[in-house]
Write a protein that holds these residues in place. Structure first.
Motif, PDB file in Angstrom:
ATOM      1  N   SER A 142      12.535  20.622 -10.833  1.00  0.00           N
ATOM      2  CA  SER A 142      12.230  21.671 -11.806  1.00  0.00           C
ATOM      3  C   SER A 142      10.806  21.584 -12.319  1.00  0.00           C
ATOM      4  O   SER A 142      10.432  22.323 -13.225  1.00  0.00           O
ATOM      5  N   LEU A 143      10.000  20.670 -11.737  1.00  0.00           N
ATOM      6  CA  LEU A 143       8.645  20.438 -12.224  1.00  0.00           C
ATOM      7  C   LEU A 143       7.628  20.760 -11.141  1.00  0.00           C
ATOM      8  O   LEU A 143       7.940  20.764  -9.938  1.00  0.00           O
ATOM      9  N   PHE A 144       6.406  21.018 -11.566  1.00  0.00           N
ATOM     10  CA  PHE A 144       5.299  21.245 -10.643  1.00  0.00           C
ATOM     11  C   PHE A 144       4.258  20.142 -10.847  1.00  0.00           C
ATOM     12  O   PHE A 144       3.917  19.806 -11.986  1.00  0.00           O
ATOM     13  N   TYR A 145       3.802  19.575  -9.733  1.00  0.00           N
ATOM     14  CA  TYR A 145       2.785  18.523  -9.781  1.00  0.00           C
ATOM     15  C   TYR A 145       1.568  18.980  -8.979  1.00  0.00           C
ATOM     16  O   TYR A 145       1.694  19.722  -7.996  1.00  0.00           O
ATOM     17  N   VAL A 146       0.414  18.510  -9.407  1.00  0.00           N
ATOM     18  CA  VAL A 146      -0.815  18.797  -8.666  1.00  0.00           C
ATOM     19  C   VAL A 146      -0.774  18.029  -7.342  1.00  0.00           C
ATOM     20  O   VAL A 146      -0.528  16.816  -7.321  1.00  0.00           O
ATOM     21  N   GLY A 147      -0.992  18.727  -6.251  1.00  0.00           N
ATOM     22  CA  GLY A 147      -0.912  18.101  -4.937  1.00  0.00           C
ATOM     23  C   GLY A 147      -1.871  16.936  -4.773  1.00  0.00           C
ATOM     24  O   GLY A 147      -1.558  15.946  -4.103  1.00  0.00           O
ATOM     25  N   TYR A 148      -3.048  17.048  -5.393  1.00  0.00           N
ATOM     26  CA  TYR A 148      -4.038  15.972  -5.299  1.00  0.00           C
ATOM     27  C   TYR A 148      -3.490  14.676  -5.894  1.00  0.00           C
ATOM     28  O   TYR A 148      -3.686  13.601  -5.334  1.00  0.00           O
ATOM     29  N   ASP A 149      -2.779  14.778  -7.023  1.00  0.00           N
ATOM     30  CA  ASP A 149      -2.226  13.590  -7.664  1.00  0.00           C
ATOM     31  C   ASP A 149      -1.230  12.895  -6.751  1.00  0.00           C
ATOM     32  O   ASP A 149      -1.209  11.662  -6.641  1.00  0.00           O
ATOM     33  N   LEU A 150      -0.399  13.669  -6.072  1.00  0.00           N
ATOM     34  CA  LEU A 150       0.580  13.089  -5.148  1.00  0.00           C
ATOM     35  C   LEU A 150      -0.107  12.488  -3.928  1.00  0.00           C
ATOM     36  O   LEU A 150       0.353  11.481  -3.375  1.00  0.00           O
ATOM     37  N   ALA A 151      -1.217  13.090  -3.505  1.00  0.00           N
ATOM     38  CA  ALA A 151      -1.949  12.567  -2.353  1.00  0.00           C
ATOM     39  C   ALA A 151      -2.527  11.183  -2.643  1.00  0.00           C
ATOM     40  O   ALA A 151      -2.732  10.381  -1.717  1.00  0.00           O
ATOM     41  N   LEU A 152      -2.797  10.880  -3.913  1.00  0.00           N
ATOM     42  CA  LEU A 152      -3.299   9.551  -4.260  1.00  0.00           C
ATOM     43  C   LEU A 152      -2.297   8.460  -3.900  1.00  0.00           C
ATOM     44  O   LEU A 152      -2.684   7.338  -3.571  1.00  0.00           O
ATOM     45  N   ILE A 153      -0.997   8.792  -3.970  1.00  0.00           N
ATOM     46  CA  ILE A 153       0.026   7.810  -3.584  1.00  0.00           C
ATOM     47  C   ILE A 153      -0.131   7.477  -2.102  1.00  0.00           C
ATOM     48  O   ILE A 153      -0.080   6.308  -1.702  1.00  0.00           O
ATOM     49  N   GLY A 154      -0.342   8.503  -1.290  1.00  0.00           N
ATOM     50  CA  GLY A 154      -0.556   8.265   0.135  1.00  0.00           C
ATOM     51  C   GLY A 154      -1.820   7.470   0.406  1.00  0.00           C
ATOM     52  O   GLY A 154      -1.837   6.594   1.279  1.00  0.00           O
ATOM     53  N   LEU A 155      -2.877   7.757  -0.348  1.00  0.00           N
ATOM     54  CA  LEU A 155      -4.128   7.005  -0.179  1.00  0.00           C
ATOM     55  C   LEU A 155      -3.925   5.537  -0.503  1.00  0.00           C
ATOM     56  O   LEU A 155      -4.450   4.657   0.197  1.00  0.00           O
ATOM     57  N   ALA A 156      -3.166   5.251  -1.566  1.00  0.00           N
ATOM     58  CA  ALA A 156      -2.900   3.863  -1.938  1.00  0.00           C
ATOM     59  C   ALA A 156      -2.125   3.146  -0.841  1.00  0.00           C
ATOM     60  O   ALA A 156      -2.410   1.981  -0.509  1.00  0.00           O
ATOM     61  N   ILE A 157      -1.153   3.827  -0.252  1.00  0.00           N
ATOM     62  CA  ILE A 157      -0.370   3.226   0.835  1.00  0.00           C
ATOM     63  C   ILE A 157      -1.262   2.935   2.032  1.00  0.00           C
ATOM     64  O   ILE A 157      -1.185   1.864   2.649  1.00  0.00           O
ATOM     65  N   VAL A 158      -2.128   3.887   2.368  1.00  0.00           N
ATOM     66  CA  VAL A 158      -3.051   3.698   3.500  1.00  0.00           C
ATOM     67  C   VAL A 158      -3.979   2.510   3.245  1.00  0.00           C
ATOM     68  O   VAL A 158      -4.202   1.679   4.146  1.00  0.00           O
ATOM     69  N   CYS A 159      -4.505   2.384   2.019  1.00  0.00           N
ATOM     70  CA  CYS A 159      -5.400   1.268   1.698  1.00  0.00           C
ATOM     71  C   CYS A 159      -4.664  -0.062   1.784  1.00  0.00           C
ATOM     72  O   CYS A 159      -5.181  -1.040   2.345  1.00  0.00           O
ATOM     73  N   GLY A 160      -3.453  -0.114   1.226  1.00  0.00           N
ATOM     74  CA  GLY A 160      -2.691  -1.356   1.266  1.00  0.00           C
ATOM     75  C   GLY A 160      -2.348  -1.776   2.684  1.00  0.00           C
ATOM     76  O   GLY A 160      -2.537  -2.938   3.062  1.00  0.00           O
ATOM     77  N   LEU A 161      -1.862  -0.833   3.490  1.00  0.00           N
ATOM     78  CA  LEU A 161      -1.526  -1.145   4.881  1.00  0.00           C
ATOM     79  C   LEU A 161      -2.778  -1.480   5.684  1.00  0.00           C
ATOM     80  O   LEU A 161      -2.748  -2.346   6.569  1.00  0.00           O
ATOM     81  N   GLY A 162      -3.881  -0.783   5.368  1.00  0.00           N
ATOM     82  CA  GLY A 162      -5.127  -1.050   6.085  1.00  0.00           C
ATOM     83  C   GLY A 162      -5.634  -2.462   5.847  1.00  0.00           C
ATOM     84  O   GLY A 162      -6.041  -3.153   6.796  1.00  0.00           O
ATOM     85  N   VAL A 163      -5.603  -2.907   4.600  1.00  0.00           N
ATOM     86  CA  VAL A 163      -6.048  -4.271   4.296  1.00  0.00           C
ATOM     87  C   VAL A 163      -5.103  -5.284   4.918  1.00  0.00           C
ATOM     88  O   VAL A 163      -5.540  -6.289   5.495  1.00  0.00           O
ATOM     89  N   TRP A 164      -3.793  -5.032   4.820  1.00  0.00           N
ATOM     90  CA  TRP A 164      -2.819  -5.962   5.429  1.00  0.00           C
ATOM     91  C   TRP A 164      -3.019  -6.037   6.936  1.00  0.00           C
ATOM     92  O   TRP A 164      -3.043  -7.138   7.512  1.00  0.00           O
ATOM     93  N   PHE A 165      -3.168  -4.884   7.578  1.00  0.00           N
ATOM     94  CA  PHE A 165      -3.369  -4.869   9.032  1.00  0.00           C
ATOM     95  C   PHE A 165      -4.670  -5.562   9.396  1.00  0.00           C
ATOM     96  O   PHE A 165      -4.731  -6.336  10.360  1.00  0.00           O
ATOM     97  N   GLY A 166      -5.720  -5.294   8.631  1.00  0.00           N
ATOM     98  CA  GLY A 166      -7.012  -5.915   8.923  1.00  0.00           C
ATOM     99  C   GLY A 166      -6.962  -7.426   8.825  1.00  0.00           C
ATOM    100  O   GLY A 166      -7.597  -8.130   9.618  1.00  0.00           O
ATOM    101  N   LEU A 167      -6.198  -7.945   7.873  1.00  0.00           N
ATOM    102  CA  LEU A 167      -6.124  -9.397   7.691  1.00  0.00           C
ATOM    103  C   LEU A 167      -5.200 -10.071   8.699  1.00  0.00           C
ATOM    104  O   LEU A 167      -5.454 -11.205   9.114  1.00  0.00           O
ATOM    105  N   ASN A 168      -4.129  -9.390   9.092  1.00  0.00           N
ATOM    106  CA  ASN A 168      -3.093 -10.042   9.894  1.00  0.00           C
ATOM    107  C   ASN A 168      -3.069  -9.643  11.361  1.00  0.00           C
ATOM    108  O   ASN A 168      -2.420 -10.329  12.157  1.00  0.00           O
ATOM    109  N   ARG A 169      -3.752  -8.567  11.722  1.00  0.00           N
ATOM    110  CA  ARG A 169      -3.645  -8.088  13.098  1.00  0.00           C
ATOM    111  C   ARG A 169      -4.993  -7.921  13.794  1.00  0.00           C
ATOM    112  O   ARG A 169      -5.036  -7.389  14.910  1.00  0.00           O
ATOM    113  N   THR A 170      -6.062  -8.347  13.176  1.00  0.00           N
ATOM    114  CA  THR A 170      -7.373  -8.265  13.816  1.00  0.00           C
ATOM    115  C   THR A 170      -7.997  -9.657  13.882  1.00  0.00           C
ATOM    116  O   THR A 170      -7.637 -10.552  13.108  1.00  0.00           O
TER     117      THR A 170
END
Length: 298
Positions: A142-170
């Motif tokens: 029943s609520l409306f959210y700004v799409g940009y705000d929700l996209a920040l969640i995806g950016l955080a996931i990408v950064c976390g996985l990117g750092v983890w992958f960089g440390l453990n798989r390269t």
């Protein structure tokens, strides 16, 4: 149910950009063993950089979506220009020294960065609204959210996985992990420790600036932003455990949801509830939730 969903989603949005900043802080501590108080100043530089870069590229006639890329460019520029200056020019002379001395050094850098931003950008606030308008609104129940705000969640996931992958798989990541655990042995085997330190610090600076750049559309960019961010970031890494990437993620979630709960249910407690949670964690687990307990040397 709507209230619970709203609290959880608002907490996730707040935790997302906070995790990106805390991730850089915990990475620098994990590799260099430096609790970098200047991290808040680097966050502010990223925010100011985005506030300058977005209208600059818009003035060149770039399409609206390019504002997102402009924020990445601003964060990368801060890392490329500032990280070598601080790490090679100052911090490398204090590796292995007393932790309190290093904390004071980074605090001095923080104060310098705060004054430099005032000298360069002035004291009037900057507003970056273009990126937040790009993704429109998203209906969630029943609520409306700004799409940009929700996209920040995806950016955080990408950064976390990117750092983890960089440390453990390269290869460079595995060398970095070796330096974290046994720096003397790594150096004896021919690893360029100085290069690893500079790389890790540069990534940490980039994450701080990236968090600032992508937070700039949510706030007014002005002097003082860095203070509140570094204090809350310290709370996150202390709750999760210094040097732990999963700890930074869980710590950011705890802080974000606690703050969102306070905003809706206990507005008068919003200011201190984060620190109340931090104190509660420290009472029962002083080393943080994800830091393994080490045997004390006698």
């Amino acid at each position: 149910m709507d209230l619970i969903f709203t609290i959880l989603l608002d907490g996730l949005i707040y935790a997302s950009w906070l995790f990106i900043v805390a991730l850089g802080l915990t990475l620098v501590f994990g590799v260099l063993k430096i609790l970098n108080f200047a991290h808040g100043g680097l966050y502010a530089l990223g925010a100011y950089g985005a506030a300058i870069a977005v209208p600059f590229f818009a003035g060149l006639g770039m399409p609206e979506w390019f504002s997102l890329l402009a924020m990445f460019i601003a964060a990368a520029a801060v890392a490329i220009l500032i990280a070598p200056l601080i790490e090679r020019g100052l911090l490398r002379y204090f590796y292995g020294r007393d932790e309190v001395l290093i904390l004071l050094i980074t605090y001095a850098v923080f104060l310098i960065l705060e004054d430099v931003t005032k000298m360069i950008f002035g004291v009037n606030p900057y507003y970056v609204f273009e990126p937040r308008n790009l993704l429109g609104n998203v209906e969630m129940g029943s609520l409306f959210y700004v799409g940009y705000d929700l996209a920040l969640i995806g950016l955080a996931i990408v950064c976390g996985l990117g750092v983890w992958f960089g440390l453990n798989r390269t290869r460079i990541g595995k060398i970095t992990l070796a330096v974290i655990k046994e720096p003397e042995v790594s150096q004896a085997m021919g690893v360029n420790i100085a290069r690893i330190y500079l790389l890790a610090f540069g990534v940490g600076v980039f994450l701080a600036a990236l968090g600032g750049a992508f937070t700039s559309p949510l706030i007014s960019v002005q002097p003082g932003n860095s203070v509140s961010v570094i204090v809350v970031s310290f709370a996150v890494v202390i709750i999760g455990g210094l040097g732990s990437i999963p700890g930074a993620a869980i710590g950011a979630l705890i802080v974000g949801i606690a703050r969102a709960f306070a905003v809706y249910e206990l507005p008068e407690a919003e200011i201190f509830i984060i620190y109340l949670v931090m104190v509660a964690v420290l009472i029962f687990r002083p080393e943080g939730l994800f830091t393994p307990i080490k045997a004390r040397k006698i």
